[in-house]
Design an enzyme around this catalytic site. Structure first.
Site, PDB file in Angstrom:
ATOM      1  N   ASN A 126       0.853  -1.196   0.000  1.00 50.14           N
ATOM      2  CA  ASN A 126       0.000   0.000   0.000  1.00 50.14           C
ATOM      3  C   ASN A 126       0.889   1.246   0.000  1.00 50.14           C
ATOM      4  O   ASN A 126       1.466   1.601   1.020  1.00 50.14           O
ATOM      5  CB  ASN A 126      -0.891  -0.038   1.254  1.00 50.14           C
ATOM      6  CG  ASN A 126      -1.716   1.222   1.441  1.00 50.14           C
ATOM      7  OD1 ASN A 126      -1.848   2.030   0.512  1.00 50.14           O
ATOM      8  ND2 ASN A 126      -2.276   1.395   2.634  1.00 50.14           N
ATOM      9  N   LYS A 151       0.004   4.222  -0.228  1.00 50.18           N
ATOM     10  CA  LYS A 151      -0.714   5.371   0.370  1.00 50.18           C
ATOM     11  C   LYS A 151      -0.564   6.608  -0.527  1.00 50.18           C
ATOM     12  O   LYS A 151      -0.500   6.463  -1.741  1.00 50.18           O
ATOM     13  CB  LYS A 151      -0.202   5.631   1.788  1.00 50.18           C
ATOM     14  CG  LYS A 151      -0.203   4.377   2.655  1.00 50.18           C
ATOM     15  CD  LYS A 151      -0.046   4.689   4.111  1.00 50.18           C
ATOM     16  CE  LYS A 151       0.117   3.405   4.903  1.00 50.18           C
ATOM     17  NZ  LYS A 151       0.008   3.584   6.329  1.00 50.18           N
ATOM     18  N   HIS A 171      -9.616   1.022   5.467  1.00 52.71           N
ATOM     19  CA  HIS A 171      -8.315   1.279   6.103  1.00 52.71           C
ATOM     20  C   HIS A 171      -8.520   2.261   7.258  1.00 52.71           C
ATOM     21  O   HIS A 171      -9.325   3.195   7.146  1.00 52.71           O
ATOM     22  CB  HIS A 171      -7.343   1.856   5.070  1.00 52.71           C
ATOM     23  CG  HIS A 171      -5.929   1.860   5.565  1.00 52.71           C
ATOM     24  ND1 HIS A 171      -5.483   2.769   6.486  1.00 52.71           N
ATOM     25  CD2 HIS A 171      -4.881   1.041   5.297  1.00 52.71           C
ATOM     26  CE1 HIS A 171      -4.201   2.516   6.757  1.00 52.71           C
ATOM     27  NE2 HIS A 171      -3.821   1.476   6.049  1.00 52.71           N
ATOM     28  N   GLU A 203      -6.890   4.675   8.248  1.00 49.66           N
ATOM     29  CA  GLU A 203      -6.658   6.084   7.911  1.00 49.66           C
ATOM     30  C   GLU A 203      -7.885   6.702   7.244  1.00 49.66           C
ATOM     31  O   GLU A 203      -8.164   7.894   7.415  1.00 49.66           O
ATOM     32  CB  GLU A 203      -5.411   6.201   7.015  1.00 49.66           C
ATOM     33  CG  GLU A 203      -4.137   5.946   7.820  1.00 49.66           C
ATOM     34  CD  GLU A 203      -2.957   5.446   7.016  1.00 49.66           C
ATOM     35  OE1 GLU A 203      -2.997   5.465   5.774  1.00 49.66           O
ATOM     36  OE2 GLU A 203      -1.969   5.018   7.664  1.00 49.66           O
ATOM     37  N   GLU A 241      -5.116  -5.039  10.980  1.00 52.12           N
ATOM     38  CA  GLU A 241      -4.128  -3.974  11.104  1.00 52.12           C
ATOM     39  C   GLU A 241      -4.345  -3.202  12.404  1.00 52.12           C
ATOM     40  O   GLU A 241      -5.118  -2.223  12.419  1.00 52.12           O
ATOM     41  CB  GLU A 241      -4.263  -3.001   9.930  1.00 52.12           C
ATOM     42  CG  GLU A 241      -4.069  -3.623   8.574  1.00 52.12           C
ATOM     43  CD  GLU A 241      -3.518  -2.617   7.576  1.00 52.12           C
ATOM     44  OE1 GLU A 241      -2.436  -2.846   7.061  1.00 52.12           O
ATOM     45  OE2 GLU A 241      -4.167  -1.574   7.371  1.00 52.12           O
ATOM     46  N   GLY A 251       2.396   2.351  10.895  1.00 51.33           N
ATOM     47  CA  GLY A 251       3.317   3.473  10.703  1.00 51.33           C
ATOM     48  C   GLY A 251       4.041   3.907  11.966  1.00 51.33           C
ATOM     49  O   GLY A 251       4.659   4.973  12.001  1.00 51.33           O
ATOM     50  N   SER A 264       3.494  -1.972  10.509  1.00 49.13           N
ATOM     51  CA  SER A 264       4.952  -1.967  10.690  1.00 49.13           C
ATOM     52  C   SER A 264       5.597  -3.316  10.385  1.00 49.13           C
ATOM     53  O   SER A 264       6.579  -3.692  11.023  1.00 49.13           O
ATOM     54  CB  SER A 264       5.319  -1.476  12.097  1.00 49.13           C
ATOM     55  OG  SER A 264       4.887  -0.143  12.269  1.00 49.13           O
TER      56      SER A 264
HETATM   57  C1  PEP Z   1      -0.900   0.170   6.298  1.00 49.96           C
HETATM   58  O1  PEP Z   1      -1.133   1.362   6.364  1.00 49.96           O
HETATM   59  O2  PEP Z   1      -1.690  -0.599   5.720  1.00 49.96           O
HETATM   60  C2  PEP Z   1       0.322  -0.309   6.937  1.00 49.96           C
HETATM   61  C3  PEP Z   1       0.384  -1.558   7.257  1.00 49.96           C
HETATM   62  O3  PEP Z   1       1.273   0.638   7.157  1.00 49.96           O
HETATM   63  P1  PEP Z   1       2.749   0.386   7.780  1.00 49.96           P
HETATM   64  O4  PEP Z   1       3.271  -0.897   7.185  1.00 49.96           O
HETATM   65  O5  PEP Z   1       3.535   1.579   7.364  1.00 49.96           O
HETATM   66  O6  PEP Z   1       2.574   0.275   9.255  1.00 49.96           O
END
Ligand code: PEP
Length: 257
Positions: A9, A11, A99, A101, A171, A177, A217
């Protein structure tokens, strides 16, 4: 056995030039055996670069492109929205829905998410439905209950023939992040609970074959340990998918189960 998937992703990152370089670098360094019918990879770029990435990967088997969101509406006067029908016409295979976000910054409700899921499925796009708890919920030990409610509200209204086309990404919000990954025990506990609930609602066969991704992460160093968990079928990768070498290491971390 479930199909494994690594989805990157991107983003709201990359310029046109950076997107070009990143996808070229990934393709150049893919090796035989990295992708197979049981082990797929998807790139999920920002909308403006979907066509660019699709054109580069379309002849590579088991390599797909996804979208980061789709409209809950079919078509019409919805300025700024991108419909699932448009995405399908480009050749998009997957669409992230829910998601954290988007739930946070765009106040997406469970009702809206269920409408997006329907739109994606009606256009033959496979939703990657995201769920995740915040730190407060985890510390109160209510994480499993919370995630299952998100799934009942956003996904489990689907009949059998549609649920089999979906993918779930667990997630935890506190891990996205932040550099703070769920331990493999925490990931396995949640993934097993999700799989168990799918089996309860849709039968053991659908539960066994269902793809459940971990996101938060996940990086080149911790991916192998997370993917070794019996109920983790790959990852939704944010930050680490913006670095070709790291993303390739994550792809190679999938065990040949
Ligand atoms: C995400 O936003 O789907 C995600 C897993 O981000 P990150 O790997 O940066 O934590």
């Amino acid at each position: 056995m479930s199909i494994k998937l690594i989805a990157g992703n991107w983003k709201m990152n990359t310029s046109l030039e950076e997107a070009n370089q990143l996808i070229d670098e990934i393709i150049k360094n893919l090796e035989d055996g990295d992708l197979s019918a049981e082990k797929k990879v998807a790139i999920i770029p920002p909308f403006p670069f979907i066509d660019l990435v699709l054109n580069k990967i379309k002849t590579i088997p088991n390599f797909y492109v996804g979208a980061q969101d789709c409209s809950p509406f079919d078509n019409g006067a919805y300025t700024g929205d991108v419909s699932a029908k448009m995405l399908k016409s480009l050749g998009v295979e997957y669409c992230i829905i829910g998601h954290s976000e988007r739930r946070l910054h765009h106040q997406e409700t469970n009702l809206t998410l269920s409408e997006k899921v329907e739109q994606a499925l009606n256009n033959d796009i496979r939703p990657i439905f995201c769920c995740g708890e915040n730190l407060e919920i985890r510390e109160a030990n209510q994480h499993i209950e919370f995630i299952l409610k998100q799934l009942y509200d956003g996904l489990f209204f689907l009949p059998k023939e549609k649920i089999v086309k979906t993918i779930i990404a667990y997630e935890p919000i506190w891990a996205i992040g932040t550099g703070k990954t769920a331990t493999s025990q925490q990931a396995q506990e949640m993934h097993a609970a999700i799989r168990n609930e799918i089996s309860k609602n849709y039968g053991a066969e659908i539960g066994t074959y269902f793809t459940i991704l971990y996101g938060g992460s996940c990086n080149a160093k911790n991916a192998a340990e997370l993917f070794a968990c019996p109920d983790v079928d790959g990852g939704l990768i944010g930050g680490a998918s913006l670095n070709a070498a790291d993303f390739l290491k994550i792809i190679k971390s999938l065990p040949k189960k």
